[in-house]
Design an enzyme around this catalytic site. Structure first.
Site, PDB file in Angstrom:
ATOM      1  N   ASP A  53       0.900  -1.107  -0.035  1.00  0.00           N
ATOM      2  CA  ASP A  53      -0.049  -0.050   0.055  1.00  0.00           C
ATOM      3  C   ASP A  53       0.810   1.316  -0.143  1.00  0.00           C
ATOM      4  OD1 ASP A  53      -2.854  -0.135  -0.221  1.00  0.00           O
ATOM      5  OD2 ASP A  53      -3.093  -0.948   2.102  1.00  0.00           O
ATOM      6  N   GLU A  76     -13.978  -1.674  -1.929  1.00  0.00           N
ATOM      7  CA  GLU A  76     -14.122  -1.897  -0.498  1.00  0.00           C
ATOM      8  C   GLU A  76     -15.428  -1.292  -0.288  1.00  0.00           C
ATOM      9  OE1 GLU A  76     -11.029  -1.223   2.206  1.00  0.00           O
ATOM     10  OE2 GLU A  76     -12.182  -1.141   3.912  1.00  0.00           O
TER      11      GLU A  76
HETATM   12  O1  KIV Z   1      -4.790  -2.011   4.140  1.00  0.00           O
HETATM   13  C1  KIV Z   1      -5.587  -2.947   3.898  1.00  0.00           C
HETATM   14  O2  KIV Z   1      -5.793  -3.634   4.635  1.00  0.00           O
HETATM   15  C2  KIV Z   1      -6.316  -2.763   2.797  1.00  0.00           C
HETATM   16  C3  KIV Z   1      -7.734  -3.698   2.476  1.00  0.00           C
HETATM   17  C4  KIV Z   1      -8.065  -3.819   1.308  1.00  0.00           C
HETATM   18  C5  KIV Z   1      -7.474  -5.126   3.202  1.00  0.00           C
HETATM   19  O3  KIV Z   1      -6.197  -1.943   1.908  1.00  0.00           O
END
Ligand code: KIV
Length: 289
Positions: free
Chosen positions: A92, A190
């Site tokens: 991320d 989401e």
């Molecule tokens: O950071 C996270 O857990 C996410 C979700 C899509 C699981 O971005």
């Protein structure tokens, strides 16, 4: 139905081709934040391990993901990559790592790749298109993230299901199409009604990976701590818990504490033993009992 690819590392093109309407198996994605977690996720047969910025809530004890920094994400991405998982490693991009300038966004995406990620994920709709195009142009695969985007918690006024009205649902479909045109290889959806999850999935040629988005997506993602019962609080409605490792861990620690306090740990088998000579010298008597 085409099968996943268990005998070699999963690649971005493998994932990009996994549309269920083309008879592919649903994509399995799970978060992990460290080496043991990544080993478990990989051994369990996931296709993608996501080093999520939910690191904030699940590991670092923060209330929201706005607290996670690039340094945190680089550190934990490197730990996950050290597991050398067969599954694809996606990291991320944390809040503020892709909001200030396109140049900074590309540099931050590259830092996550150098830490061991094979792709990055970032949140948001059409306004993210220039950043996505620039990162993709730098040969870094990007996963999109639409719907309930936790980095927008303040502007959303809380963690609320998105796309409940016809116009907001249509906007999500249009955003997914814009992201796909910008070059994302998959989109996390989401916190949207199942009918919206299915409509977005139908509207794009890249796979969608749902979390609280119903069964119509091309894959599903959950948080490691939620699946294993390691979380701090009651998980949201969309979670299915497959184990209660939190309770098992507390039981194990209590048993250890009771053994130490009761003089039952360590036992003979858990101790190193010295030679007769050492015993003689230290205690003045013969052999170790
Ligand atoms: O950071 C996270 O857990 C996410 C979700 C899509 C699981 O971005």
């Amino acid at each position: 139905m085409s099968s996943p690819t268990p005998d070699r590392p999963v690649t971005v093109p493998d994932i990009a081709s996994r549309k269920r309407r083309h008879d592919a198996q649903p994509i399995v994605m799970l978060t992990a934040y460290d080496e043991p977690g990544a080993r478990i996720v990989d051994a369990g047969g996931a296709d993608i391990v996501l080093v999520g910025d939910s690191l904030a809530n699940n590991v670092l004890g923060f209330e929201d993901t706005l607290q996670v920094t690039m340094d945190d994400m680089v550190h934990h991405t490197a730990a996950v990559a050290r597991a050398r998982p067969r599954c694809l490693v996606v990291a991320d991009m944390p809040w503020m790592s892709y909001h200030l300038s396109v140049t900074e966004a590309v540099a931050n995406a590259a830092a996550l790749i150098r830490a061991g990620a094979e792709a990055v994920k970032l949140e948001g709709g059409r306004r993210r298109v220039p950043v996505i195009e620039a990162i993709v142009a730098a040969e870094i695969p990007v996963m999109g993230h639409l719907g309930l985007t936790p980095q927008s918690v303040l502007s959303m006024g809380g963690y609320r299901v998105q796309g409940r009205e016809v116009d907001t649902a249509r906007e999500l479909v249009a955003a997914a199409q814009a992201l796909a045109a910008a070059g994302v290889f998959a989109i996390v959806l989401e916190g949207v009604p199942d009918v919206v999850g299915a409509a977005v999935t139908e509207a794009v040629d890249v796979p969608t990976i749902g979390i609280g988005a119903g069964s119509g997506c091309d894959g599903q993602v959950l948080v490691f701590h939620d699946v294993l019962g390691l979380g701090r609080r009651t998980p949201p409605k969309f979670v299915r818990r497959y184990a209660d490792l939190g309770a098992a861990a507390v039981e194990a620690v209590s048993a250890y504490a009771a053994d130490v306090r009761g003089g039952r740990f360590p036992g003979d088998a858990e101790s190193y033993h010295g030679s007769d000579e050492l015993h003689q010298a230290l205690t003045g008597d013969g052999r170790h009992p």
